[in-house]
Scaffold this active site. Structure first.
Site, PDB file in Angstrom:
ATOM      1  N   SER A 113       0.881  -1.336  -0.048  1.00  0.00           N
ATOM      2  CA  SER A 113       0.053  -0.152   0.060  1.00  0.00           C
ATOM      3  C   SER A 113       0.924   1.356  -0.122  1.00  0.00           C
ATOM      4  O   SER A 113       1.732   1.471   0.808  1.00  0.00           O
ATOM      5  CB  SER A 113      -0.815   0.091   1.354  1.00  0.00           C
ATOM      6  OG  SER A 113      -1.759   1.206   1.446  1.00  0.00           O
TER       7      SER A 113
ATOM      8  N   VAL B 108       7.317   2.139   4.241  1.00  0.00           N
ATOM      9  CA  VAL B 108       8.494   1.604   3.286  1.00  0.00           C
ATOM     10  C   VAL B 108       8.040   1.654   1.820  1.00  0.00           C
ATOM     11  O   VAL B 108       8.643   2.053   0.947  1.00  0.00           O
ATOM     12  CB  VAL B 108       8.681   0.005   3.696  1.00  0.00           C
ATOM     13  CG1 VAL B 108       9.554  -0.449   2.604  1.00  0.00           C
ATOM     14  CG2 VAL B 108       9.231   0.031   4.831  1.00  0.00           C
ATOM     15  N   CYS B 109       6.462   1.472   1.593  1.00  0.00           N
ATOM     16  CA  CYS B 109       6.107   1.763   0.149  1.00  0.00           C
ATOM     17  C   CYS B 109       6.185   2.941  -0.169  1.00  0.00           C
ATOM     18  O   CYS B 109       6.559   3.354  -1.428  1.00  0.00           O
ATOM     19  CB  CYS B 109       4.740   1.088   0.349  1.00  0.00           C
ATOM     20  SG  CYS B 109       4.142  -0.492   0.656  1.00  0.00           S
ATOM     21  N   ASP B 110       5.993   4.035   0.641  1.00  0.00           N
ATOM     22  CA  ASP B 110       6.216   5.387   0.040  1.00  0.00           C
ATOM     23  C   ASP B 110       7.580   5.546  -0.230  1.00  0.00           C
ATOM     24  O   ASP B 110       7.863   6.289  -1.259  1.00  0.00           O
ATOM     25  CB  ASP B 110       5.766   6.213   1.360  1.00  0.00           C
ATOM     26  CG  ASP B 110       6.139   7.615   0.967  1.00  0.00           C
ATOM     27  OD1 ASP B 110       7.194   7.977   1.018  1.00  0.00           O
ATOM     28  OD2 ASP B 110       5.147   8.369   1.211  1.00  0.00           O
TER      29      ASP B 110
ATOM     30  N   THR C 165       8.494   3.790  -3.480  1.00  0.00           N
ATOM     31  CA  THR C 165       8.110   4.203  -4.752  1.00  0.00           C
ATOM     32  C   THR C 165       8.729   5.689  -5.107  1.00  0.00           C
ATOM     33  O   THR C 165       8.753   6.046  -6.195  1.00  0.00           O
ATOM     34  CB  THR C 165       6.535   4.639  -4.631  1.00  0.00           C
ATOM     35  OG1 THR C 165       5.816   3.262  -4.196  1.00  0.00           O
ATOM     36  CG2 THR C 165       5.854   5.050  -5.919  1.00  0.00           C
TER      37      THR C 165
END
Length: 167
Positions: free
Chosen positions: A54, A59-61, A64
């Site tokens: 998500s 970590v996803c932020d 990306t």
């Protein structure tokens, strides 16, 4: 079914994992609520596919944003795709707020087509497991990283090097 962990707790990955040398499986994901995209839409390009659970998590932020920075350095022969199960409008809102404009965000929320084809569906959460795939212009898999712990960062440098070897 493969095993992985979320903060040390076991989770189950469902689908067919791919390996280097495989022909990349096709998939159908959403660009928005009504419009879809598939692997064929990116034919002739080197594809770096960054898979995140998500965009609204730390970590996803970071993952990306990092690949968004790298995308401008990789040239026109490369497309960077970020695939998650976030709704397309949430992805668009996040990209606008984060200033992410070089990564193509795609959603697998509808039927988990990508997740099943690449073996990254987390059975217990209906999210996608963090992973990286580099696919050449002929849709052959050239690099794969399946993370065993959901909260770990991928090996950014190795993925970027794999792309650079193809352009």
């Amino acid at each position: 079914m493969a095993q992985a962990t979320l903060k040390g707790n076991p989770i189950t990955l469902v689908g067919n994992q791919v390996k280097v040398g495989d022909q990349a499986p096709d998939f159908t994901v959403n660009k928005n609520l009504m419009e879809t995209a598939s692997l064929k839409d990116f034919e002739g390009k080197v594809k770096l596919i960054s898979v995140v659970p998500s965009l609204d998590t730390g970590v996803c932020d970071a993952q990306t944003r990092r690949f968004n920075e790298e995308a401008s350095k990789l040239g026109d022969k490369v497309v960077v795709l970020t695939i998650s199960n976030d709704l397309p409008m949430a992805q668009a809102r996040w990209c606008g707020a984060a200033g992410v404009d070089r990564v193509v965000t795609l959603s697998d929320y509808k039927n988990l087509s990508f997740g099943q084809a690449y073996g990254v569906v987390i059975e217990e959460l209906r999210l996608l497991m963090r992973s990286i795939f580099v696919i050449d212009e002929n849709n052959k898999v050239q690099y794969v990283e399946y993370l065993s712990e959901m909260t770990d960062h991928p090996n950014y440098e190795a993925a970027i090097e794999a792309v650079k070897k193809l352009v």
